[in-house]
Write an enzyme that holds these catalytic residues in place. Structure first.
Site, PDB file in Angstrom:
ATOM      1  N   ASP A 172      -6.450  -3.192  -1.232  1.00  0.00           N
ATOM      2  CA  ASP A 172      -6.466  -2.973   0.297  1.00  0.00           C
ATOM      3  C   ASP A 172      -6.748  -1.832   1.015  1.00  0.00           C
ATOM      4  OD1 ASP A 172      -5.799  -5.986   0.491  1.00  0.00           O
ATOM      5  OD2 ASP A 172      -3.731  -5.397   0.138  1.00  0.00           O
ATOM      6  N   ASP A 173      -6.966  -0.806   0.204  1.00  0.00           N
ATOM      7  CA  ASP A 173      -7.312   0.501   0.829  1.00  0.00           C
ATOM      8  C   ASP A 173      -8.919   0.558   1.089  1.00  0.00           C
ATOM      9  OD1 ASP A 173      -6.354   3.505   0.807  1.00  0.00           O
ATOM     10  OD2 ASP A 173      -8.428   3.475   0.536  1.00  0.00           O
ATOM     11  N   LEU A 174      -9.147   0.652   2.213  1.00  0.00           N
ATOM     12  CA  LEU A 174     -10.593   0.774   2.851  1.00  0.00           C
ATOM     13  C   LEU A 174     -11.498   1.901   2.313  1.00  0.00           C
ATOM     14  CD1 LEU A 174     -10.141  -0.012   6.579  1.00  0.00           C
ATOM     15  CD2 LEU A 174     -10.735  -1.590   4.769  1.00  0.00           C
ATOM     16  N   TRP A 225       0.827  -1.278   0.157  1.00  0.00           N
ATOM     17  CA  TRP A 225      -0.058  -0.055   0.142  1.00  0.00           C
ATOM     18  C   TRP A 225       0.969   1.409   0.009  1.00  0.00           C
ATOM     19  CZ3 TRP A 225      -0.462   4.217   3.179  1.00  0.00           C
ATOM     20  CH2 TRP A 225      -1.601   4.991   2.952  1.00  0.00           C
ATOM     21  N   TRP A 272     -12.135   7.778  -3.736  1.00  0.00           N
ATOM     22  CA  TRP A 272     -11.905   8.246  -2.486  1.00  0.00           C
ATOM     23  C   TRP A 272     -12.948   9.520  -2.262  1.00  0.00           C
ATOM     24  CZ3 TRP A 272      -6.418   7.625  -3.951  1.00  0.00           C
ATOM     25  CH2 TRP A 272      -5.768   6.500  -3.138  1.00  0.00           C
TER      26      TRP A 272
END
Length: 215
Positions: free
Chosen positions: A166-168, A147, A208
């Site tokens: 994997d970024d929430l 990440w 985002w």
């Protein structure tokens, strides 16, 4: 055969047109959010060892707490840049007294060792390595995960097709985009992101914002 230089940054307008064409659902959100500017950091020079050292120190801390610790380390080594030579000037107790955890200290020492051995790419070398080659080289350093390198690829090198599965925040963005009851898994997010290739960086920048959008 010489390796071609990979230019930093990409044509945001062209990428946006492709995303809107290939994914109308994302396109509606893009129109709602508006055009995104070109990141000025793509053309700014930076020291990779310094950037990685800061990434290590910022892990799992609030921005304010991490900035305080970084400031103490800078004072301890007498430099504004967290370079390998500067870190080598101070012993372990001094670094620990700055608020650096034992694990992060080990990571900083491993980073310095890699730098001393010439294993950390220079800025010129970075521009001639593929995304995966950069991931492979930098994740060999203790404390540097995929990440962290993906954020470097996106925000410092301006690589066009990066997706941090994997970024929430990205997974939350997909959940809202597709009106899902549950947040997708990392693998499901990566599969969904295939539709946005080769413009996954811009798609991520919008996701985002989708995740945090108010109104």
């Amino acid at each position: 055969m010489p390796v071609m230089k990979i230019e930093r940054g990409f044509d945001i307008a062209m990428a946006a047109r492709a995303l809107r064409r290939n994914d109308p659902q994302l396109g509606r959100w893009m129109r709602k959010i508006g055009a995104l500017p070109r990141d000025p950091r793509w053309t700014q020079s930076f020291d990779l060892v310094d950037a990685l050292a800061r990434a290590i120190l910022y892990q799992q801390l609030s921005g304010k707490a991490a900035a305080t610790i970084v400031g103490r380390v800078e004072t301890a080594i007498g430099r504004a840049k967290l370079c390998a030579k500067g870190l080598a000037k101070v012993d372990d107790p001094t670094v620990r007294a700055c608020g650096v955890s034992a694990n992060k200290l080990l990571a900083l020492r491993d980073l310095a060792r890699h730098a001393d051995q010439g294993l950390i790419p220079s800025a010129r070398q970075l521009d001639r390595l593929t995304d995966q080659e950069i991931v492979d080289r930098l994740t060999a350093v203790r404390g540097i995960g995929r990440w962290t390198v993906e954020m470097l690829l996106m925000f410092r090198l301006g690589r066009a097709d990066v997706f941090a599965m994997d970024d929430l925040g990205l997974r939350k963005g997909i959940q809202r985009l597709d009106e899902l009851e549950q947040m997708p898994t990392a693998k499901q997010a990566a599969e969904r992101a295939k539709r946005w290739a080769p413009h996954r960086t811009l798609a991520s920048l919008y996701l985002w914002r989708v995740a945090d959008f108010q109104g």
